[in-house]
Design a protein around this motif. Structure first.
Motif, short mmCIF file in Angstrom:
data_model
loop_
_atom_site.label_atom_id
_atom_site.label_comp_id
_atom_site.label_asym_id
_atom_site.label_seq_id
_atom_site.Cartn_x
_atom_site.Cartn_y
_atom_site.Cartn_z
N ALA A 34 10.55 -137.21 55.25
CA ALA A 34 10.04 -135.92 54.79
C ALA A 34 11.19 -134.97 54.46
O ALA A 34 11.15 -134.25 53.46
CB ALA A 34 9.12 -135.31 55.84
N LYS A 35 12.23 -134.97 55.29
CA LYS A 35 13.38 -134.10 55.05
C LYS A 35 14.11 -134.53 53.78
O LYS A 35 14.51 -133.69 52.98
CB LYS A 35 14.31 -134.15 56.26
N GLU A 36 14.28 -135.84 53.59
CA GLU A 36 14.95 -136.33 52.39
C GLU A 36 14.13 -136.03 51.14
O GLU A 36 14.67 -135.62 50.11
CB GLU A 36 15.21 -137.83 52.50
N ASP A 37 12.80 -136.21 51.23
CA ASP A 37 11.94 -135.92 50.09
C ASP A 37 11.98 -134.43 49.75
O ASP A 37 11.99 -134.06 48.57
CB ASP A 37 10.50 -136.33 50.38
N VAL A 40 15.22 -133.69 47.89
CA VAL A 40 15.16 -134.17 46.50
C VAL A 40 14.27 -133.25 45.67
O VAL A 40 14.62 -132.89 44.54
CB VAL A 40 14.65 -135.62 46.45
N ASP A 41 13.13 -132.85 46.22
CA ASP A 41 12.24 -131.94 45.49
C ASP A 41 12.92 -130.61 45.20
O ASP A 41 12.78 -130.05 44.11
CB ASP A 41 10.95 -131.71 46.28
N ALA A 42 13.68 -130.08 46.15
CA ALA A 42 14.39 -128.83 45.95
C ALA A 42 15.46 -128.98 44.88
O ALA A 42 15.63 -128.09 44.02
CB ALA A 42 15.01 -128.35 47.26
N ALA A 45 13.74 -129.10 41.52
CA ALA A 45 13.25 -127.78 41.14
C ALA A 45 14.39 -126.90 40.63
O ALA A 45 14.23 -126.17 39.64
CB ALA A 45 12.55 -127.11 42.33
N ARG A 46 15.56 -126.97 41.29
CA ARG A 46 16.71 -126.20 40.80
C ARG A 46 17.16 -126.69 39.43
O ARG A 46 17.49 -125.88 38.57
CB ARG A 46 17.87 -126.31 41.80
N ALA A 47 17.13 -127.98 39.22
CA ALA A 47 17.54 -128.54 37.92
C ALA A 47 16.57 -128.13 36.83
O ALA A 47 16.99 -127.77 35.72
CB ALA A 47 17.65 -130.05 38.00
N GLU A 48 15.28 -128.15 37.13
CA GLU A 48 14.29 -127.74 36.14
C GLU A 48 14.40 -126.25 35.85
O GLU A 48 14.24 -125.83 34.71
CB GLU A 48 12.89 -128.09 36.62
N ALA A 49 14.66 -125.45 36.86
CA ALA A 49 14.80 -124.01 36.66
C ALA A 49 16.02 -123.69 35.79
O ALA A 49 16.00 -122.76 35.00
CB ALA A 49 14.88 -123.29 38.00
N ALA A 50 17.06 -124.47 35.94
CA ALA A 50 18.27 -124.25 35.15
C ALA A 50 18.03 -124.60 33.68
O ALA A 50 18.65 -124.03 32.80
CB ALA A 50 19.42 -125.06 35.71
N HIS A 51 17.12 -125.54 33.43
CA HIS A 51 16.87 -125.97 32.05
C HIS A 51 15.79 -125.15 31.37
O HIS A 51 15.58 -125.29 30.17
CB HIS A 51 16.47 -127.44 32.02
N GLN A 52 15.08 -124.32 32.11
CA GLN A 52 14.03 -123.49 31.52
C GLN A 52 14.66 -122.40 30.66
O GLN A 52 15.56 -121.70 31.11
CB GLN A 52 13.17 -122.84 32.62
#
Length: 59
Positions: A34-37, A40-42, A45-52
């Motif tokens: 759960a911690k690893e997932d 990865v999700d965070a 999300a940061r990568a997608e926010a940077a590309h928006q």
């Protein structure tokens, strides 16, 4: 004895490879999954926010 020296390196490599695969399989899941997932999700999300693209404020 030449056959022993010819077969030894591939056998040693195979043993180490099988050990590596076993370690990888055994460390999947478990208590830290759960911690690893979440990490990865965070990161995703940061990568997608940077590309928006930035939204225009005049609209």
């Amino acid at each position: 004895m030449d056959y022993v020296s010819a077969l030894l390196p591939p056998v040693v490599m195979a043993v180490f490879f099988i050990g590596l695969i076993r370690v990888i399989v055994k460390t999947q899941g478990g208590a830290n999954k759960a911690k690893e997932d979440a990490a990865v999700d965070a990161a995703l999300a940061r990568a997608e926010a940077a590309h928006q693209p930035a939204t225009p404020k005049d609209a």
